[in-house]
Scaffold this motif. Structure first.
Motif, PDB file in Angstrom:
ATOM      1  N   ALA A  84       0.838  -1.212   0.000  1.00 33.98           N
ATOM      2  CA  ALA A  84       0.000   0.000   0.000  1.00 33.98           C
ATOM      3  C   ALA A  84       0.864   1.249   0.000  1.00 33.98           C
ATOM      4  O   ALA A  84       1.896   1.306   0.670  1.00 33.98           O
ATOM      5  CB  ALA A  84      -0.899  -0.007   1.227  1.00 33.98           C
ATOM      6  N   LYS A  85       0.416   2.213  -0.790  1.00 29.56           N
ATOM      7  CA  LYS A  85       1.155   3.488  -0.826  1.00 29.56           C
ATOM      8  C   LYS A  85       0.558   4.423   0.230  1.00 29.56           C
ATOM      9  O   LYS A  85      -0.138   5.373  -0.089  1.00 29.56           O
ATOM     10  CB  LYS A  85       1.051   4.115  -2.204  1.00 29.56           C
ATOM     11  CG  LYS A  85       1.844   3.366  -3.253  1.00 29.56           C
ATOM     12  CD  LYS A  85       1.800   4.082  -4.570  1.00 29.56           C
ATOM     13  CE  LYS A  85       2.660   3.358  -5.578  1.00 29.56           C
ATOM     14  NZ  LYS A  85       2.627   3.984  -6.897  1.00 29.56           N
ATOM     15  N   ALA A  86       0.818   4.062   1.475  1.00 29.88           N
ATOM     16  CA  ALA A  86       0.218   4.847   2.559  1.00 29.88           C
ATOM     17  C   ALA A  86       1.288   5.467   3.446  1.00 29.88           C
ATOM     18  O   ALA A  86       1.029   5.838   4.580  1.00 29.88           O
ATOM     19  CB  ALA A  86      -0.713   3.963   3.378  1.00 29.88           C
ATOM     20  N   GLY A  87       2.485   5.534   2.938  1.00 27.23           N
ATOM     21  CA  GLY A  87       3.540   6.177   3.698  1.00 27.23           C
ATOM     22  C   GLY A  87       4.453   5.174   4.386  1.00 27.23           C
ATOM     23  O   GLY A  87       4.124   3.992   4.534  1.00 27.23           O
TER      24      GLY A  87
END
Lengths: 519, 321
Positions: A99-102
């Protein structure tokens, strides 16, 4: 060939503008669709990750319940279920690591993976120890309980981490949505700018094409429409547009040339019509003159009948007077006969001015006898040009008029002057008959002039009009008749006609004839 | 047409640029060689900056778990979770008033996860390493400064956050050893503030009012130093000419130094502590360092001429960690 290429180039240009517009519109639409798909994909991906996290948690709870059940019952099917759920749980966590959530979310998921691993290790320990025991029961199996408690500690830690992950993913989703809104706004502004720039560019292109093609066509159309409202000779040429296409310039040039030719043809037709009209007037004039001549001939013929009888009678009277020795009567009769013969012989003929003056002399002698001392006749003659040919009977009627209308009613001191003047400077011969009779008012003088000019011929009088007409016929426009009069004092009639140079060369002194009134 | 194509290409570049630019804070993490966890109460930014600098330089990945308030139970649980997560190493501040934190450290040791303490030490907790100031020496340093500024004659009050905290106690011990050499320097008051703003104000006012002969103060921790200056800066106490040596560095402390409220502050090298902690863990995992080490870093005496901007810039460089 070149021209054909040019024509196709106009078409190409117009097609180019259209193609550009279509291509750009398509690109814009594609970009919009791309943006939408990108947004949808990322949003879908984020939503999916959120669902994965929720599913993982649900899966974890199920596993934990099964672990409890297995710890109590030792059921193999439950363990199998746990194993399958753990595999699924690991898969979900693996998915969440993408996931590109940080970075922080990634670190927490990694921790969660490790915790889940520890958790499954604890379950495995429970499973391993369950084989060592014949019967499983909580309380009697201290080791298993210990392992179970360890798994619960890890489970609780995972639940605690899950809350954090859930919050982080939600925060990431919010952040992403805010970013997406910013991006969308930027894209929209960018698209708007592009569309505006493209529209301005296309409009400029269309204006250029319009200047080259459409505007000249409009001009041509406007001029063509104007032809319907104006006469052709008033139609102006179409101005060449500086930016007009070469083909359009050629078209306008051809159109202007066509207008020019039409106008020239119209002018020629008008000139021909005018000439024809003038010719018709001339012919009418000639016809009128011919008629007058014929009428004049008829009158002359009629007049020839009586004069022969008169001549015979006059000869008889003259012989009788000779026999009676009446000298004066003979003289009168001779003069009368001379005058009559001149009239009969020279009708419609030209004579010298000297002859005219001579006949007038005969006429004057007759009148002197008639009026005696009442009327003085004076001759002031410039005989230098008396050889000039003039129509017959132009002088005697003037003297007769002077007697009849001028001095006829005067009892004494009446005077009639017959004068000839040669104007060498202007090449004119001038004959004047002046009397000091009643004269004429200006109104009457104007009336007489007008009647004379209109050539009014009453068929009976051989008057001024007749003289004027015959001078005109004989000399053309070079001859004229002038009238001047002072009421109560005098009247003067002046004949002017051109004199040939032969006569003129013999003249040395040029009299002043600038004054219209007689000398 | 060329212009339009150029425009569209520029537009596409901008769109792609924007896409990448705004994606950066949401980037996907990547697995690195070492996973460390830094569990800390709210401490100065210098530590975090040092850890971040070390991560970048050494290729490690340190997860920061920070708490706004000091709650030992929470800190201990965070350490336990790091243990369950099987991290490669734990960095933490050894500030403890109960058994929770030492027990958590013990648990980590049991799972063979190295624990390194920074800023404050828990010598009996079984931690593998301590990196920080020598608190005895830091206290002695403060004593020497005060001795010099008071010319060996002063009535002193010591204000500490908590004297059950070993670090502060050590600092106080070091301080007392130095001033013991000057017979005219007497410690009249030793007060605990418990790091509470209201309490600091209350006890500081009472202390100043009740002891008019008080002319020197030694503050043993940064949090209290931040709060105490506010009271001393008040008009009623400014005429007292109280010599004060505090501990730590912050925007407020620097301001008090500039205003002459504080004479000096003993500053730890927080950035170096953070950096060295990561470095040590990496070395330890590679067998290049041994458990039980104590690394003392020098403390600085900051006066009015302290280069605060440089210190601040360095401390704030690890914000993104």
């Amino acid at each position: 060939m070149k021209r054909r290429d040019k024509v196709s180039s106009i078409k190409d240009r117009l097609m180019g503008v259209m193609t550009e517009t279509v291509v750009i519109s398509l690109l814009t639409v594609l970009l919009c669709v791309g943006m939408y798909l990108m947004t949808y994909t990322v949003y879908g991906s984020s939503t999916k990750q959120m669902m994965t996290l929720k599913n993982f948690y649900a899966n974890l709870e199920t596993v934990n319940r099964d672990v409890y059940t297995y710890t109590l019952e030792g059921d193999e099917t439950v363990y199998d279920r746990i194993t399958a759920a753990c595999i699924e749980g690991r898969r979900m966590l693996r998915e969440l690591t993408e996931a590109k959530a940080g970075v922080q979310f990634y670190r927490d998921v990694r921790d969660m993976q490790e915790m889940f691993y520890s958790y499954t290790l604890g379950i495995n320990k429970i499973y391993d120890h369950s084989y060592l025991c014949d019967s499983l029961a909580i309380g009697s199996k201290g080791v298993i309980n210990k392992y179970y408690n360890q798994t619960q500690e890890v489970y609780n830690a995972m639940v605690s981490e899950f809350q954090k992950l859930d919050g982080q993913l939600l925060e990431a989703l919010d952040k992403w949505q805010i970013q997406q809104r910013k991006k969308n706004l930027f894209y929209l502004v960018e698209l708007f700018v592009v569309v505006v720039v493209v529209l301005v560019h296309q409009r400029r292109g269309l204006r250029t094409e319009a200047g080259k093609v459409i505007r000249p066509v409009q001009l041509l159309t406007e001029h063509a429409r104007a032809i319907g409202h104006k006469s052709l000779e008033q139609v102006e040429y179409v101005e060449q547009e500086p930016d007009a296409d070469e083909e359009m310039r050629l078209l306008i040039a051809v159109y202007n040339s066509m207008i020019g030719r039409i106008q020239a043809q119209i002018l020629t037709i008008q000139e021909n019509a005018s000439a024809k009209e003038r010719l018709q007037v001339q012919e009418l004039e000639n016809l009128k003159i011919r008629n007058m001549l014929k009428e004049s001939e008829m009158k002359a013929l009629q007049m020839q009948i009586n004069p022969h009888f008169l001549f015979n009678t006059l000869n008889m009277i003259s012989q009788t007077a000779f026999l009676e020795h009446a000298e004066q009567t003979i003289q009168l009769l001779d003069n009368t006969a001379k005058l009559l013969r001149y009239t009969l012989d020279n009708t419609d003929k030209s004579v010298t001015l000297a002859k005219e003056v001579e006949i007038v002399g005969s006429y004057v002698e007759l009148q002197e006898y008639r009026f005696g001392d009442r009327i003085q006749f004076e001759f002031e003659l410039d005989e230098e040009f008396h050889r000039v040919q003039v129509p017959s009977m132009i002088l005697q009627p003037l003297v007769e008029n002077a007697l009849t209308h001028g001095v006829g009613m005067k009892i004494k001191d009446a005077r009639v002057v017959i004068r000839t003047i040669y104007d060498t400077a202007n090449g004119l011969g001038i004959v004047e008959v002046e009397d000091n009779g009643e004269g004429m008012s200006q109104e009457k003088l104007s009336l007489v002039r007008a009647e004379m000019k209109k050539n009014q011929w009453n068929g009976k009088k051989i008057g001024l009009a007749n003289i004027y007409m015959r001078l005109q016929i004989f000399f053309g426009n070079g001859a004229d008749v002038e009238l001047s009069s002072v009421p109560g004092e005098s009247t003067c009639v002046r004949l002017l006609f051109p004199v040939e140079k032969e006569t003129e060369s013999k003249e040395e002194v040029t009299p002043d004839v600038s004054d219209n009134h007689c000398r | 047409m060329k212009k339009i194509v150029l425009l569209i290409v520029v537009m596409l570049f901008l769109m792609v640029g924007v896409q990448f630019y705004w994606e950066s804070p949401m980037e996907q993490g990547e697995p690195l060689a070492y996973r460390f966890t830094f569990v800390c109460p709210s401490v100065g930014k210098g530590l975090t900056a040092g850890i971040a600098a070390a991560d970048e330089a050494l290729g490690t990945d340190t997860k920061r778990i920070e708490f706004e308030n000091f709650n030992e139970e929470e800190l201990a649980y965070a350490v336990l979770k790091a243990v369950y997560a099987n991290v490669d190493g734990i960095i933490m501040v050894g500030r403890s008033t109960s058994d929770a934190l030492p027990e958590a450290i013990e648990q980590a040791e049991k799972e063979e996860i190295p624990v390194i303490l920074v800023d404050s030490d828990l010598p009996d907790s079984g931690r593998d390493c301590y990196i920080g100031a020598d608190n005895q020496e830091a206290g002695a340093q403060a004593g020497r400064v005060l001795l010099e500024s008071t010319e060996g004659q002063a009535h002193i009050a010591v204000v500490a956050s908590s004297l059950s905290d070993a670090n502060q106690k050590e600092r106080l011990d070091g301080f007392l050893k130095v001033i013991k050499e000057a017979p005219q320097m007497k410690v009249d008051q030793v007060i605990e503030s418990q790091s509470d703003g209201m309490r600091v104000r209350k006890i500081a006012q009472r202390m100043l009012d009740e002891y008019p002969e008080l002319d020197a103060i030694f503050c043993t921790d940064e949090i209290t130093s931040d709060l105490l200056g506010e009271v001393l800066a008040e008009e009623a106490y400014q005429s007292r000419e109280i010599r004060t040596v505090c501990f730590g560095m912050s925007e407020q402390i620097y301001g008090y130094l500039q205003d002459g409220v504080y004479d000096a502050s003993i500053v730890q090298q927080s950035f170096e502590q953070g950096y060295r902690a990561v470095e040590w863990l990496r070395q330890y995992l590679n067998g290049q360092a041994e458990s039980g080490e104590m690394i003392h870093l020098e403390t600085l005496v900051a006066g009015q001429d302290f280069d605060f901007e440089n210190w601040k810039q360095r401390s704030e460089s690890g914000e993104t960690l």
